[in-house]
Design an enzyme around this catalytic site. Sequence first.
Site, mmCIF file in Angstrom:
data_model
loop_
_atom_site.group_PDB
_atom_site.id
_atom_site.type_symbol
_atom_site.label_atom_id
_atom_site.label_comp_id
_atom_site.label_asym_id
_atom_site.label_seq_id
_atom_site.Cartn_x
_atom_site.Cartn_y
_atom_site.Cartn_z
ATOM 1 N N GLU A 124 -3.515 1.159 -6.221
ATOM 2 C CA GLU A 124 -2.635 0.055 -6.619
ATOM 3 C C GLU A 124 -2.485 0.092 -8.129
ATOM 4 O O GLU A 124 -3.296 0.696 -8.843
ATOM 5 C CB GLU A 124 -3.201 -1.280 -6.136
ATOM 6 C CG GLU A 124 -2.205 -2.416 -6.126
ATOM 7 C CD GLU A 124 -0.922 -2.069 -5.419
ATOM 8 O OE1 GLU A 124 0.026 -1.634 -6.124
ATOM 9 O OE2 GLU A 124 -0.855 -2.198 -4.181
ATOM 10 N N CYS A 136 0.875 -1.172 0.000
ATOM 11 C CA CYS A 136 0.000 0.000 0.000
ATOM 12 C C CYS A 136 0.904 1.210 0.000
ATOM 13 O O CYS A 136 1.497 1.551 1.034
ATOM 14 C CB CYS A 136 -0.927 -0.005 1.219
ATOM 15 S SG CYS A 136 -1.972 1.463 1.330
#
Length: 255
Positions: A111, A2
Amino acid sequence: MCGRFALLAKADLMREFLNVVNMEDPPARYNIAPTQPVLIVVASEKQEPGSNLPERKAMLVRWGFMPGWVKDPRDFPLLINARAETAIGKASFKAAMRHRRILVPASGFFEWRRPAEKGAKSQAYFIRPKKGEVVAFAGLMETWSSADGSEVDTGAILTTAANNDVARIHDRMPVVIRPEDFSRWLDCKTQEPRDVMDLMTPIDDGFFEAIPVSDRVNKVANMGPEILEAVEEEALPETKKGAHAPPPSDQLSLF
């Protein structure tokens, strides 16, 4: 992994969701990046029976975990993530796993999916909860003290294997803590790391939705709402197993 996330929810919503009172309206942040300050929630000191003081409090930490035993930060990598599967035994994280577990509120995270062809453009996604405006990621914090006595509160987000919804984009995702488990996760007095291992698993399929967005998010300088605008998703060939987009060019090293 992340490496970027967003936090857009207003303070009144987060106060209700997180059960904290010391929170003013934070500015909308569309592209939170490593080394920047991030809002977190920690357990307050245990109150006397009958006390109406809050069980939790909000504070800011630098996104980039620094263990207390580090002498020179310049010689230590920036740890923005910690693997849930190994954090209990890692020297960098095991003390925080036992004593300093936190919640990191977010509206979603970014992402990147990388096609198999060399040089092909990666597709960025904003991955957000299908229901609700805010979610809480599991995190760890540590206060690092320099030789001159100054202190810096630092934090990292725990990650786990991706669920089926996210796996087509990347093989890792943040650990999501459900509201009914907030107290148990934050309780470092009676809940040892082994007691909360069951919370560090992939969230159920269907919890998140992935919105394709432009590559504006790749640059930290882009901080406006336009980076969340949906774009047409290009038809990408299947990604090779284990092949994912490299971190954005201005993202620092990960654990």
